[in-house]
Design an enzyme around this catalytic site. Structure first.
Site, PDB file in Angstrom:
ATOM      1  N   CYS A  63      51.110  41.307  25.390  1.00  0.00           N
ATOM      2  CA  CYS A  63      50.222  41.652  26.002  1.00  0.00           C
ATOM      3  C   CYS A  63      49.328  42.876  25.367  1.00  0.00           C
ATOM      4  O   CYS A  63      48.105  43.136  26.079  1.00  0.00           O
ATOM      5  CB  CYS A  63      50.480  42.337  27.360  1.00  0.00           C
ATOM      6  SG  CYS A  63      51.125  43.650  27.271  1.00  0.00           S
ATOM      7  N   CYS A  97      56.587  43.557  30.761  1.00  0.00           N
ATOM      8  CA  CYS A  97      57.695  44.642  29.886  1.00  0.00           C
ATOM      9  C   CYS A  97      57.747  45.895  30.310  1.00  0.00           C
ATOM     10  O   CYS A  97      58.590  46.411  30.791  1.00  0.00           O
ATOM     11  CB  CYS A  97      57.591  44.512  28.628  1.00  0.00           C
ATOM     12  SG  CYS A  97      57.631  42.926  27.710  1.00  0.00           S
ATOM     13  N   LEU A 208      26.836  25.321  34.534  1.00  0.00           N
ATOM     14  CA  LEU A 208      28.086  26.178  34.150  1.00  0.00           C
ATOM     15  C   LEU A 208      27.574  27.540  33.627  1.00  0.00           C
ATOM     16  O   LEU A 208      26.661  27.655  32.638  1.00  0.00           O
ATOM     17  CB  LEU A 208      28.615  25.658  32.668  1.00  0.00           C
ATOM     18  CG  LEU A 208      30.083  25.864  32.584  1.00  0.00           C
ATOM     19  CD1 LEU A 208      30.549  24.599  33.357  1.00  0.00           C
ATOM     20  CD2 LEU A 208      30.397  25.790  31.121  1.00  0.00           C
ATOM     21  N   LEU A 298      27.295  35.227  40.278  1.00  0.00           N
ATOM     22  CA  LEU A 298      26.912  35.233  41.574  1.00  0.00           C
ATOM     23  C   LEU A 298      26.765  33.709  42.325  1.00  0.00           C
ATOM     24  O   LEU A 298      27.449  33.432  43.142  1.00  0.00           O
ATOM     25  CB  LEU A 298      25.682  36.343  41.946  1.00  0.00           C
ATOM     26  CG  LEU A 298      25.368  36.499  43.298  1.00  0.00           C
ATOM     27  CD1 LEU A 298      26.131  37.156  44.275  1.00  0.00           C
ATOM     28  CD2 LEU A 298      23.888  37.059  43.497  1.00  0.00           C
ATOM     29  N   ASN A 301      30.008  31.924  42.223  1.00  0.00           N
ATOM     30  CA  ASN A 301      30.883  32.373  43.220  1.00  0.00           C
ATOM     31  C   ASN A 301      30.503  31.706  44.566  1.00  0.00           C
ATOM     32  O   ASN A 301      31.330  31.093  45.317  1.00  0.00           O
ATOM     33  CB  ASN A 301      31.110  33.700  43.220  1.00  0.00           C
ATOM     34  CG  ASN A 301      32.028  34.069  44.399  1.00  0.00           C
ATOM     35  OD1 ASN A 301      31.971  34.107  45.400  1.00  0.00           O
ATOM     36  ND2 ASN A 301      33.292  34.562  43.809  1.00  0.00           N
ATOM     37  N   PHE A 844      71.589  39.063  35.918  1.00  0.00           N
ATOM     38  CA  PHE A 844      72.265  38.044  36.250  1.00  0.00           C
ATOM     39  C   PHE A 844      73.204  38.041  37.386  1.00  0.00           C
ATOM     40  O   PHE A 844      74.396  38.172  37.435  1.00  0.00           O
ATOM     41  CB  PHE A 844      73.293  38.234  35.002  1.00  0.00           C
ATOM     42  CG  PHE A 844      73.642  36.911  34.530  1.00  0.00           C
ATOM     43  CD1 PHE A 844      72.969  36.252  33.615  1.00  0.00           C
ATOM     44  CD2 PHE A 844      75.065  36.489  34.501  1.00  0.00           C
ATOM     45  CE1 PHE A 844      73.580  35.040  32.976  1.00  0.00           C
ATOM     46  CE2 PHE A 844      75.741  35.400  34.070  1.00  0.00           C
ATOM     47  CZ  PHE A 844      75.000  34.573  33.277  1.00  0.00           C
ATOM     48  N   GLU A1191      69.270  45.947  31.684  1.00  0.00           N
ATOM     49  CA  GLU A1191      69.095  45.205  32.822  1.00  0.00           C
ATOM     50  C   GLU A1191      69.073  46.008  34.117  1.00  0.00           C
ATOM     51  O   GLU A1191      68.336  45.673  35.373  1.00  0.00           O
ATOM     52  CB  GLU A1191      70.412  44.114  33.256  1.00  0.00           C
ATOM     53  CG  GLU A1191      70.062  43.251  32.143  1.00  0.00           C
ATOM     54  CD  GLU A1191      71.528  42.389  32.165  1.00  0.00           C
ATOM     55  OE1 GLU A1191      72.571  42.984  31.699  1.00  0.00           O
ATOM     56  OE2 GLU A1191      71.702  41.390  32.649  1.00  0.00           O
TER      57      GLU A1191
HETATM   58  C1  LIG Z   1      41.365  34.571  37.415  1.00  0.00           C
HETATM   59  C2  LIG Z   1      40.446  34.438  38.563  1.00  0.00           C
HETATM   60  C3  LIG Z   1      40.403  35.197  39.640  1.00  0.00           C
HETATM   61  C4  LIG Z   1      39.285  35.053  40.585  1.00  0.00           C
HETATM   62  N1  LIG Z   1      39.540  35.858  41.674  1.00  0.00           N
HETATM   63  C5  LIG Z   1      38.476  35.764  42.599  1.00  0.00           C
HETATM   64  C6  LIG Z   1      38.600  36.585  43.692  1.00  0.00           C
HETATM   65  O1  LIG Z   1      39.294  37.467  43.898  1.00  0.00           O
HETATM   66  N2  LIG Z   1      37.508  36.289  44.838  1.00  0.00           N
HETATM   67  C7  LIG Z   1      36.574  35.388  44.545  1.00  0.00           C
HETATM   68  O2  LIG Z   1      35.894  35.345  45.419  1.00  0.00           O
HETATM   69  N3  LIG Z   1      36.665  34.536  43.580  1.00  0.00           N
HETATM   70  C8  LIG Z   1      37.636  34.719  42.568  1.00  0.00           C
HETATM   71  N4  LIG Z   1      37.550  33.991  41.452  1.00  0.00           N
HETATM   72  C9  LIG Z   1      36.317  33.012  41.527  1.00  0.00           C
HETATM   73  C10 LIG Z   1      35.134  33.173  40.711  1.00  0.00           C
HETATM   74  O3  LIG Z   1      34.632  34.378  41.214  1.00  0.00           O
HETATM   75  C11 LIG Z   1      34.292  32.234  40.474  1.00  0.00           C
HETATM   76  O4  LIG Z   1      34.993  31.299  39.744  1.00  0.00           O
HETATM   77  C12 LIG Z   1      32.990  32.602  39.790  1.00  0.00           C
HETATM   78  O5  LIG Z   1      32.218  33.270  40.516  1.00  0.00           O
HETATM   79  C13 LIG Z   1      32.247  31.453  39.674  1.00  0.00           C
HETATM   80  O6  LIG Z   1      31.006  31.596  38.844  1.00  0.00           O
HETATM   81  P1  LIG Z   1      31.038  30.947  37.284  1.00  0.00           P
HETATM   82  O7  LIG Z   1      29.665  31.615  37.068  1.00  0.00           O
HETATM   83  O8  LIG Z   1      32.244  31.506  36.674  1.00  0.00           O
HETATM   84  O9  LIG Z   1      31.010  29.350  37.991  1.00  0.00           O
HETATM   85  P2  LIG Z   1      30.795  28.178  36.799  1.00  0.00           P
HETATM   86  O10 LIG Z   1      32.451  27.882  36.788  1.00  0.00           O
HETATM   87  O11 LIG Z   1      30.130  28.486  35.787  1.00  0.00           O
HETATM   88  O12 LIG Z   1      30.259  27.226  37.951  1.00  0.00           O
HETATM   89  C14 LIG Z   1      30.897  27.052  38.996  1.00  0.00           C
HETATM   90  C15 LIG Z   1      30.127  26.052  39.948  1.00  0.00           C
HETATM   91  O13 LIG Z   1      28.932  26.757  40.510  1.00  0.00           O
HETATM   92  C16 LIG Z   1      27.798  25.927  40.378  1.00  0.00           C
HETATM   93  N5  LIG Z   1      26.599  26.588  40.145  1.00  0.00           N
HETATM   94  C17 LIG Z   1      26.660  27.650  39.343  1.00  0.00           C
HETATM   95  N6  LIG Z   1      25.269  28.145  39.365  1.00  0.00           N
HETATM   96  C18 LIG Z   1      24.773  27.643  40.225  1.00  0.00           C
HETATM   97  C19 LIG Z   1      23.251  27.645  40.866  1.00  0.00           C
HETATM   98  N7  LIG Z   1      22.563  28.658  40.315  1.00  0.00           N
HETATM   99  N8  LIG Z   1      23.088  26.963  41.697  1.00  0.00           N
HETATM  100  C20 LIG Z   1      23.729  25.885  42.207  1.00  0.00           C
HETATM  101  N9  LIG Z   1      24.950  25.732  41.915  1.00  0.00           N
HETATM  102  C21 LIG Z   1      25.253  26.632  40.973  1.00  0.00           C
HETATM  103  C22 LIG Z   1      28.051  25.009  39.320  1.00  0.00           C
HETATM  104  O14 LIG Z   1      27.439  23.798  39.221  1.00  0.00           O
HETATM  105  C23 LIG Z   1      29.430  24.938  39.250  1.00  0.00           C
HETATM  106  O15 LIG Z   1      29.902  23.767  39.926  1.00  0.00           O
HETATM  107  C24 LIG Z   1      38.549  34.237  40.525  1.00  0.00           C
HETATM  108  C25 LIG Z   1      38.439  33.398  39.328  1.00  0.00           C
HETATM  109  C26 LIG Z   1      39.316  33.441  38.581  1.00  0.00           C
HETATM  110  C27 LIG Z   1      39.330  32.607  37.219  1.00  0.00           C
HETATM  111  S1  FES Z   2      54.128  41.834  28.104  1.00  0.00           S
HETATM  112 FE1  FES Z   2      53.299  44.002  27.750  1.00  0.00          FE
HETATM  113  S2  FES Z   2      54.818  44.674  26.312  1.00  0.00           S
HETATM  114 FE2  FES Z   2      55.437  42.569  26.765  1.00  0.00          FE
END
Ligand SMILES: Cc1cc2nc3c(=O)[nH]c(=O)nc-3n(C[C@H](O)[C@H](O)[C@H](O)COP(=O)(O)OP(=O)(O)OC[C@H]3O[C@@H](n4cnc5c(N)ncnc54)[C@H](O)[C@@H]3O)c2cc1C
Ligand code: FES
Length: 1253
Positions: A63, A97, A208, A298, A301, A844, A1191
């Site tokens: 990590c 770890c 995207l 934004l 999401n 274990f 352990e």
């Molecule tokens: C590890 C992880 C943890 C997360 N934890 C949280 C959390 O705690 N709470 C939470 O709320 N979310 C969480 N998320 C979700 C994250 O917030 C959303 O995936 C993110 O905001 C999506 O935005 P993006 O730009 O990456 O979307 P993209 O993956 O790039 O696109 C998402 C979708 O939105 C559409 N889109 C994008 N922009 C527009 C637009 N302008 N108009 C219309 N459609 C549009 C796209 O067509 C697509 O279908 C998490 C995601 C991950 C991977």
């Molecule tokens: S996962 Fe952090 S040191 Fe092994």
């Protein structure tokens, strides 16, 4: 780290991101810095890398590059960060770890604030406590590293943003970009019109931006988009407009940017204008980790996270305006109004399986507007997320409540209405709906409390506010920079300064971990003609294989071949007991996730794509046994069943004052080693020789398995292990089977084959810690003396035996934990089921059976009204005694650990403080618990603890050392170099360790059971002493000579400068027929005290403080040993309070990645964390009087479990709920909530009758 340049603002932005989600096309014009670019041993090691290594922040090191990059990026933006910024920067990183403490220690050295705790506990600050320690007789130390050694951080020395990219951004007109890949096209327009045209042409193409929503769909759920449109470069989508009316933010703005803008606005505008911002910020702080927020948009999401968006409920509640682009559902931006009307209140809430970086279980956004100057509701909005497939509004409820006063009658009705209106569908992925339902009500209740209190602030004469004891629940738990202290016995002043034993020496690979130079299997350069392997696994738990259709898969691009059981030249089934371990399923499958066949192709992607096209037809077989109960019902067990008995149990039950009976369930645990199972097999082209580069703890059996599967002698299979990125018991037989899969493929294709399991496949295929049921009957006297125990343990072994019977045996041998039980009978059964085969895991069997013991200890305490710690003290081993299998033990150090832990934790005064807190707080409660531990060390038989070493001295005096132990983070090579350094009396820098290999040290036993240092240390010592004996005449002749002089002379005198060392192993044995023996060589002892705080409304909790005292003899390396204790402890917190494996009714594992399976993160470690090593402890049985420590610490994580139990008990006592109750493990937020009340919703409403609003 991604760096971009914004020509309009002339600003460079640096941000961290998850490489696995970042499309390369999105990096056009950006500079990317990886850990290799930050610094290296060849150029200059960066201060971040140096400090992380020297503060012992890396163990397995897998990590570490991620940690370096998170810290480095923060420092590029804030060279003197606050501890709050530092904690936030690490919220998205996981380490399995270290338990994070040493990583945070490294971080603190960059923070501008003092590293002191800044507050006084028991009238003492942490630094004063340190001073006190030195008053004592024994010389103890609290320094594991010296900051004097650190290079200063000099921001002027950092890499600059590439000028050519800056010029490109400034001079080149923006134009639409097209990138064409093998299967996909990426289009990045620069204007809104273009975007609309593209969307019209390709209506199905997704937009995207951050790819954090679309990316996982494509990666893990088989979604495919031939065309994607990336609108992030369109200026309008990045707009930020701040006016008096509010903020308008472009849809492509990253969530981090939104967070920064809102934070700045909070500082700039008066409070009444920023209530909305504050509510949105509340959600943004814990939404994902920083790496996610940096790239997630934004708009993404809002649009993509239909049900789990943390923003949608609050944005909906405050009626955010969407700036639409066209009729098509595309959004250019969102306007957040800042002005709230007088008498308008908004709030946002969320509850997730982990406080940070976890999708919510349920969340909410609420707003109320009152008629001017009154508490009469004019308008009300209540929105929920996580409940159904989209954000929902409790419209009916809101409408009904308009015109009502904000009082308890309104609340009563609101709770009932909301409960009725928000209908939740049944669970389809292992989630329970009851919890969600209650959260829905309790969020509204919390809103009610908040608003009531605000009304009071506004007009104290008319509104009484909420009772004092309710107020603390208005504060959410926050993650603070933990404070910690580590105490160990210093070395004797007389010890030679060159002798490294007993000193906190940095991990031998620490710097290489931090610079990214440390090589793991997937880092090995590709071999000519190398193929990649992807496995095809069973989707049925128990079924006949009717047919395997590979025709489509074979047509896939780059596909080379498909390997099945028919391709195994010799052994496909290995019989270590009656039932086999199987490489490829032949005619039938016995669990979901069993390997049926494998595809080899020219790339990992091609192999995986083809694997998805293999069609297998099944005919379901009966019975399908998944649970322990079903195994009992079908009498399905792996033999033998084991039993231990002492005294006369039946008679004792007749004479006791009380008897309790109960049952506890303990869930399984995923190893979640950071490096998934990995192997590279390289056929050498002659004599059937093969090099196997593998991530394993057990080369011996792996070599045997590969050789047997190919039908060649073991001397043709050369296994090499440089290091392992975490194992924890999960890389024993499982690694052998996977290496055999790759070897069979390499043999068939005559090509090198690489197999790196994806996280999802690894979790699906390899099993983990055994789920466990403990049933007990305990007889005891009114004074708390336990006289009789009758217990049965059932472990869910899964579909093959692996080491399950051994795990069952160990659970019996260690079940007494720290207690003398005069009459005892216990049984252990390894249940044969149709789950993936479970295997060894740190501890274990002990972490489970000892939890059962501690559970009935608390049960006894509950029954007779004494405290659990009294029952523990009464029944603890006190003098030289015998265990239940007649092994002698001297518990003196157990008592010392217990007493020291009591004292160091100030247990009784803190218990009083906890009582006081609980009297003053209704919805928040604290709990405290102290738990002792006896951890027997041993592997049960002599041959399993034999070990060998090989030491070469070269003519220039340098030494090459090797032994049979595997480096998997526990610092074994560092310790072995320390041993060799002491024995040969040369500096550590003269000694090198290259790799562990079957070619240098054959027949090496597994690196398991905390025994690596003990046994290999003896072997290394033996080899070094042999060499020294040979050199002694030369040294005697020239005592003033140097090491190099002696070696030169020895060479010239033809003295052999190479020696093997050997350790026969410990004389351990166990006679299961008689139920007695000496299966262990010695005992480790310890005690841990933990304090927690829970929120009864949500079940959320915070680990406030833990004090651990451990007897580990004389530590060879206190930094490594304390690291093992802390890392294991935090893994124990995971086991007992968080990590939950969920299966479908058909036996399919749902929790197959970090999204669904939550291991502890930075936010989960205790706010105050102290570890002390018991001083003056000797151990005559192990090298330099040390004790094997890998352990034991894990079990101490259960002190948190029992502190939570204490808090829950206090809730139940106060509410008059049923006295006896059982808590199962893991004690998740849902479990805590469920046990605080039988019917919480009713309670919320019911409690209002007594409420004082
Ligand atoms: C590890 C992880 C943890 C997360 N934890 C949280 C959390 O705690 N709470 C939470 O709320 N979310 C969480 N998320 C979700 C994250 O917030 C959303 O995936 C993110 O905001 C999506 O935005 P993006 O730009 O990456 O979307 P993209 O993956 O790039 O696109 C998402 C979708 O939105 C559409 N889109 C994008 N922009 C527009 C637009 N302008 N108009 C219309 N459609 C549009 C796209 O067509 C697509 O279908 C998490 C995601 C991950 C991977
Ligand atoms: S996962 Fe952090 S040191 Fe092994």
């Amino acid at each position: 780290m991604i760096s971009t340049y914004e020509p309009a603002l002339k600003k460079i932005r640096h941000y961290s991101a998850n490489a696995c989600l970042l499309p390369i096309c999105s990096l056009y014009g950006a500079a990317v810095t990886t850990v290799e670019g930050v610094g290296s041993t060849k150029t200059r090691v960066h201060p971040v890398q140096e400090r992380l290594a020297k503060c012992h922040g890396s163990q397995c090191g897998f990590c570490t590059p991620g940690m370096v990059m998170s810290i480095y990026t923060l420092l590029r933006n804030h060279p003197e960060p606050t501890s709050e910024q530092m904690i936030a920067a690490l919220a998205g990183n996981l380490c399995r770890c270290t338990g994070y403490r040493p990583i945070l220690d490294a971080c603190k050295t960059f923070c501008k604030e003092s590293i002191c705790c800044q507050r006084k506990t028991n009238e003492k600050c942490c630094l004063d406590q340190e001073d006190d320690l030195f008053d004592k007789e024994e010389k103890v130390s609290t320094r594991l590293f010296s900051t004097d050694e650190f290079q200063p951080l000099d921001p002027t020395q950092e890499l600059i943003f590439p000028p050519e990219l800056m010029r490109m951004a400034e001079n080149q007109p923006k134009r639409t970009l097209f990138f064409h890949g093998e299967r996909m096209t990426w289009i990045s327009p620069v204007s809104l019109d273009e975007l609309l045209d593209l969307k019209a042409t390709y209506p199905k193409a997704p937009l995207l931006v951050g790819n954090t929503s679309v990316g996982p769909e494509m990666k893990f759920r088989g979604m495919f988009h031939p065309i994607v449109i990336a609108p992030a470069r369109i200026p309008d989508l990045n707009m930020v407009k701040c006016t008096d009316d509010g903020l308008t933010l472009g849809a492509a703005c990253s969530l981090s940017l939104v967070k920064d803008i809102l934070t700045n606005a909070m500082a700039e505008f008066p409070e009444e204008k920023t209530k909305v911002f504050s509510a949105v910020l509340q959600q943004l702080r814990t939404l994902g980790g920083e790496q996610i927020r940096n790239i997630a948009s934004l708009g993404g999401n809002i649009v993509s996270r239909k049900s789990t968006s943390d923003l949608n409920p609050i944005l909906a509640a405050v009626s955010v305006q969407q700036v639409l682009l066209s009729d098509a559902y595309m959004s250019a931006g969102y306007s957040l109004l800042s002005d709230l009307a007088q008498g308008e209140y908004v709030s946002a809430f969320r509850q997730a399986p982990r406080r940070e970086n976890a999708l919510p279980v349920t969340n909410a956004g609420m707003r109320v507007i009152f008629e001017e100057g009154t508490d009469t509701i004019k308008d009300l909005s209540i929105f929920y997320g996580g409940a159904v497939s989209t954000t929902v509004c409790a419209k009916q409820t809101c409408r009904t409540l308009i015109g009502r006063h904000w009082n308890k009658q309104m609340l009563d009705e609101a709770c009932r209405l909301v409960f009725k209106e928000i209908a939740l569908p049944g669970s389809d992925n292992g989630e329970t709906v009851d919890y969600k339902k209650t959260l829905i009500v309790s969020f509204f209740y919390r809103f009610f409390l908040e608003v009531s209190q605000s009304l009071k602030t506004m007009d104290p004469c008319h509104y009484p506010g909420i009772p004092m004891e309710y107020r603390s629940v208005l504060q959410d738990f926050k993650t603070k920079m933990p404070q910690s202290i580590q105490i160990y016995q210093d070395i004797e002043l007389s010890q030679s300064p060159q002798d490294p034993v007993g000193r906190p020496i940095m991990h031998q690979s620490g710097i290489k971990h931090a610079t990214g130079e440390a090589v793991y299997i997937d880092d090995l350069p590709s071999v000519d003609g190398e193929l990649f392997l992807a496995v095809v696994t069973s989707s049925r738990a128990h079924a006949k294989i009717v047919s395997i259709d590979t025709s489509e898969a074979l047509k896939g691009p780059g596909v080379f071949d498909i390997i099945t059981a028919h391709d195994v030249p010799a052994t496909n089934e290995f019989y270590y007991s009656d039932d086999p371990e199987i490489i490829f399923a032949r005619n039938k499958v016995i669990c979901v996730g069993q390997i049926v066949c494998a595809v080899v192709a020219d790339s990992d992607d091609h192999a995986k794509q083809a694997a998805a096209k293999v069609k297998i037809e099944y005919e379901v077989l009966e019975p399908v046994i998944l649970t322990i109960e079903e195994a009992i019902q079908h009498n399905s067990f792996f033999a033998p069943k084991r039993k231990l008995e002492q005294g006369n149990v039946d008679r004792a039950f007749e004479t006791v004052d009380n008897i309790i009976e109960g049952e506890i369930r303990i869930g399984g645990q995923e190893h979640f080693y950071m490096e998934t199972q990995s192997v590279l097999v390289v056929p050498k082209g002659e004599d059937n020789e093969m090099d196997v580069y593998v991530s394993t703890q057990l080369k011996l059996v792996l070599q045997e398995m590969v050789a047997a599967s190919l039908g060649v002698p073991a001397n043709r299979i050369m296994c090499h292990v440089k290091r392992v990125g975490g194992a924890f018991g999960g890389k024993l037989l499982k690694a052998g089977l996977l290496a055999s899969v790759a070897a069979v493929a390499a043999n068939k294709t005559s090509r090198a084959v690489r197999l790196i399991l994806s996280r999802g496949d690894d979790m699906l295929i390899t099993g983990g810690r055994h789920p466990f049921i403990g049933k007990y009957k305990v007889g005891f006297m009114n004074d708390g003396r336990i006289r009789a125990v009758d217990a049965k343990y059932y472990i869910n072994a899964g579909c093959t035996p692996d080491e399950s019977v051994l795990v069952a045996e160990v659970s019996l041998l260690k079940m007494d934990n720290a207690y003398k039980i005069p009459n005892l009978r216990c049984w252990a059964y390894a249940c044969k089921t149709n789950l993936p085969s479970n295997t060894a895991f740190r501890g274990f069997g002990f972490p489970q059976s000892a939890l059962v013991t501690e559970t009935w200890i608390t049960g006894v305490a509950d029954k007779i009204g004494l405290s659990p710690e009294k029952i523990r003290e009464i029944n603890m081993y006190k003098e030289n005694e015998q265990t239940h299998f007649k092994q002698k033990l001297d518990p003196q150090n157990l008592i010392r650990c217990w007493n020291e832990c009591m004292e160091k934790s100030a247990y009784y005064s803190r218990k009083t403080a906890v009582n006081e807190f609980n009297k003053q707080n209704y919805w928040k409660k604290k709990g405290i618990a102290i738990v002792p531990m006896k951890f027997p060390f041993g592997l049960g038989t002599r041959y399993l603890s034999q070990a060998a070493a090989l030491v070469h001295i070269y003519t220039d005096g340098s030494v090459l050392l090797t032994h049979g132990g595997i480096e998997m983070g526990q610092g074994i090579h560092t310790k072995m170099i320390q041993v060799a350094s002491r024995e040969l009396n040369i500096p550590m820098s003269c000694i090198h360790f290259c790799e562990t290999s079957t070619t240098t040290v054959p027949n090496a036993c597994a690196s398991v059971g905390s025994a690596g240092t003990d046994v290999n240390g003896m072997a290394v010592k033996d080899a070094c002493q042999t060499l020294l004996k040979r050199l002694q005449p030369i040294i005697n002749k020239n005592p003033k000579g140097t090491w190099n002089d002696w070696i030169k002379e020895a060479f010239e005198q033809s003295v052999s400068l190479s020696a093997t060392g050997y350790f026969r192993g410990y004389n351990e044995n166990m006679d299961w027929e008689k139920g007695e023996g000496q299966p262990f060589t010695y005992f480790l002892y310890g005690a841990a005290c933990s304090e927690v705080e829970i929120n009864c409304l949500t079940g959320d909790h915070k680990n406030l403080r833990t004090d651990i005292v451990m007897d580990i003899g004389c530590s060879i390396n206190p930094a490594v040993d304390i690291g093992q204790i802390e890392g294991a402890f935090v893994q124990g917190i995971g086991l007992y309070t968080m990590e939950e494996l969920k299966y479908s009714p058909e036996g399919v594992l749902y929790t197959r990645g970090p999204d669904q399976y939550k291991i502890p993160a930075v936010c989960d470690i205790p706010e105050q964390f102290s570890v002390s090593l018991l001083s003056s402890s000797q151990n005559p049985y192990a090298i330099y009087a040390s004790k094997g420590i890998g352990e034991a610490g894990l079990f101490l994580g259960c002190s948190v479990f029992f502190a939570l139990r204490d808090a829950v008990t206090r809730v139940r006592n106060e509410r008059g709920l049923k006295k006896t109750f059982t808590l199962n493990s893991p004690l998740t937020a849902e479990q805590i909530w469920a046990n605080c009340a039988d019917d919480f919703a009713e309670m919320v409403i019911g409690s209002w009758e007594e409420g004082s609003v």
